[in-house]
Design a protein around this motif. Sequence first.
Motif, PDB file in Angstrom:
ATOM      1  N   GLN A   1      96.351 -48.908 -20.349  1.00 44.56           N
ATOM      2  CA  GLN A   1      96.012 -50.242 -20.077  1.00 44.56           C
ATOM      3  C   GLN A   1      97.342 -50.989 -19.507  1.00 44.56           C
ATOM      4  OE1 GLN A   1      92.865 -51.548 -20.721  1.00 44.56           O
ATOM      5  NE2 GLN A   1      92.580 -49.131 -21.364  1.00 44.56           N
ATOM      6  N   ALA A   2      98.394 -50.058 -19.391  1.00 43.10           N
ATOM      7  CA  ALA A   2      99.400 -50.915 -18.756  1.00 43.10           C
ATOM      8  C   ALA A   2      99.049 -51.699 -17.267  1.00 43.10           C
ATOM      9  CB  ALA A   2     100.428 -49.725 -18.367  1.00 43.10           C
ATOM     10  N   ALA A   3      99.581 -52.836 -17.134  1.00 46.12           N
ATOM     11  CA  ALA A   3      99.468 -53.330 -15.788  1.00 46.12           C
ATOM     12  C   ALA A   3     100.735 -53.970 -15.407  1.00 46.12           C
ATOM     13  CB  ALA A   3      98.582 -54.648 -16.164  1.00 46.12           C
ATOM     14  N   ALA A   4     101.085 -53.726 -13.808  1.00 43.70           N
ATOM     15  CA  ALA A   4     102.234 -53.945 -13.303  1.00 43.70           C
ATOM     16  C   ALA A   4     101.609 -54.888 -12.090  1.00 43.70           C
ATOM     17  CB  ALA A   4     102.769 -52.832 -12.853  1.00 43.70           C
ATOM     18  N   SER A   5     102.798 -55.867 -11.744  1.00 47.43           N
ATOM     19  CA  SER A   5     102.645 -56.825 -10.636  1.00 47.43           C
ATOM     20  C   SER A   5     103.790 -56.825 -10.075  1.00 47.43           C
ATOM     21  CB  SER A   5     101.728 -58.005 -10.576  1.00 47.43           C
ATOM     22  OG  SER A   5     102.376 -58.737 -11.695  1.00 47.43           O
ATOM     23  N   ALA A   6     103.944 -57.082  -8.529  1.00 51.47           N
ATOM     24  CA  ALA A   6     105.480 -57.221  -7.943  1.00 51.47           C
ATOM     25  C   ALA A   6     105.163 -58.275  -6.897  1.00 51.47           C
ATOM     26  CB  ALA A   6     106.017 -56.100  -7.422  1.00 51.47           C
ATOM     27  N   ARG A   7     106.272 -58.984  -6.663  1.00 48.09           N
ATOM     28  CA  ARG A   7     106.273 -60.039  -5.366  1.00 48.09           C
ATOM     29  C   ARG A   7     107.582 -60.263  -5.007  1.00 48.09           C
ATOM     30  NH1 ARG A   7     105.497 -61.873 -10.011  1.00 48.09           N
ATOM     31  NH2 ARG A   7     106.899 -63.558 -11.056  1.00 48.09           N
ATOM     32  N   VAL A   8     107.862 -60.567  -3.668  1.00 46.23           N
ATOM     33  CA  VAL A   8     109.224 -61.112  -3.321  1.00 46.23           C
ATOM     34  C   VAL A   8     109.385 -62.147  -3.667  1.00 46.23           C
ATOM     35  CG1 VAL A   8     110.416 -61.144  -1.222  1.00 46.23           C
ATOM     36  CG2 VAL A   8     108.783 -59.471  -1.277  1.00 46.23           C
ATOM     37  N   SER A   9     110.669 -62.575  -4.103  1.00 44.00           N
ATOM     38  CA  SER A   9     111.107 -63.864  -4.681  1.00 44.00           C
ATOM     39  C   SER A   9     112.578 -63.814  -4.045  1.00 44.00           C
ATOM     40  CB  SER A   9     111.167 -64.121  -6.311  1.00 44.00           C
ATOM     41  OG  SER A   9     111.462 -65.083  -6.701  1.00 44.00           O
ATOM     42  N   ASP A  10     112.649 -65.063  -3.105  1.00 41.10           N
ATOM     43  CA  ASP A  10     114.085 -65.227  -2.438  1.00 41.10           C
ATOM     44  C   ASP A  10     114.413 -63.783  -1.683  1.00 41.10           C
ATOM     45  OD1 ASP A  10     114.358 -68.003  -3.310  1.00 41.10           O
ATOM     46  OD2 ASP A  10     115.036 -67.332  -5.159  1.00 41.10           O
ATOM     47  N   LEU A  11     115.468 -63.181  -2.379  1.00 43.96           N
ATOM     48  CA  LEU A  11     116.059 -62.000  -1.593  1.00 43.96           C
ATOM     49  C   LEU A  11     115.799 -60.732  -2.570  1.00 43.96           C
ATOM     50  CD1 LEU A  11     119.161 -63.564   0.031  1.00 43.96           C
ATOM     51  CD2 LEU A  11     117.183 -63.248   1.216  1.00 43.96           C
ATOM     52  N   HIS A  12     115.020 -60.947  -3.520  1.00 46.38           N
ATOM     53  CA  HIS A  12     114.654 -59.705  -4.370  1.00 46.38           C
ATOM     54  C   HIS A  12     113.286 -59.698  -4.813  1.00 46.38           C
ATOM     55  CE1 HIS A  12     114.883 -63.245  -7.302  1.00 46.38           C
ATOM     56  NE2 HIS A  12     114.156 -62.647  -7.940  1.00 46.38           N
TER      57      HIS A  12
END
Length: 114
Positions: free
Chosen positions: A69-80
């Motif tokens: 059930q693991a869930a991951a999400s990612a997004r660019v924020s500023d320079l990281h």
Amino acid sequence: MRSHYYLSIADLAHAHGPVPALSYDGAGPNDLAAAVQNAMRTTDLFAHWRALQDEPEDVDPSLGTVDPQAAASARVSDLHTDLDLITDLPMSIVRHRLNLLIGNSWQLRDMRKA
């Protein structure tokens, strides 16, 4: 206990693990989230890493624990890149798999009960 890990990757373009065959090689935050989620949900990354060890049968099998059930999400924020991971896996396993995927390119910003 289900935990929400808040992680940061300073330079996603250079975020690679020490073993090229196991390392993240995606093009952006969505690819990273998919790779991390797969690493937590399946034994694929662990099994590949274990097979590369000198004595694979001596590897602690508890390192292969998964969270379907693991869930991951990612997004660019500023320079990281911000990576959010929700899982019941302990930090020791999360750390091991992140290090395989992206080396020491990540930083834990916060962890809370999910």
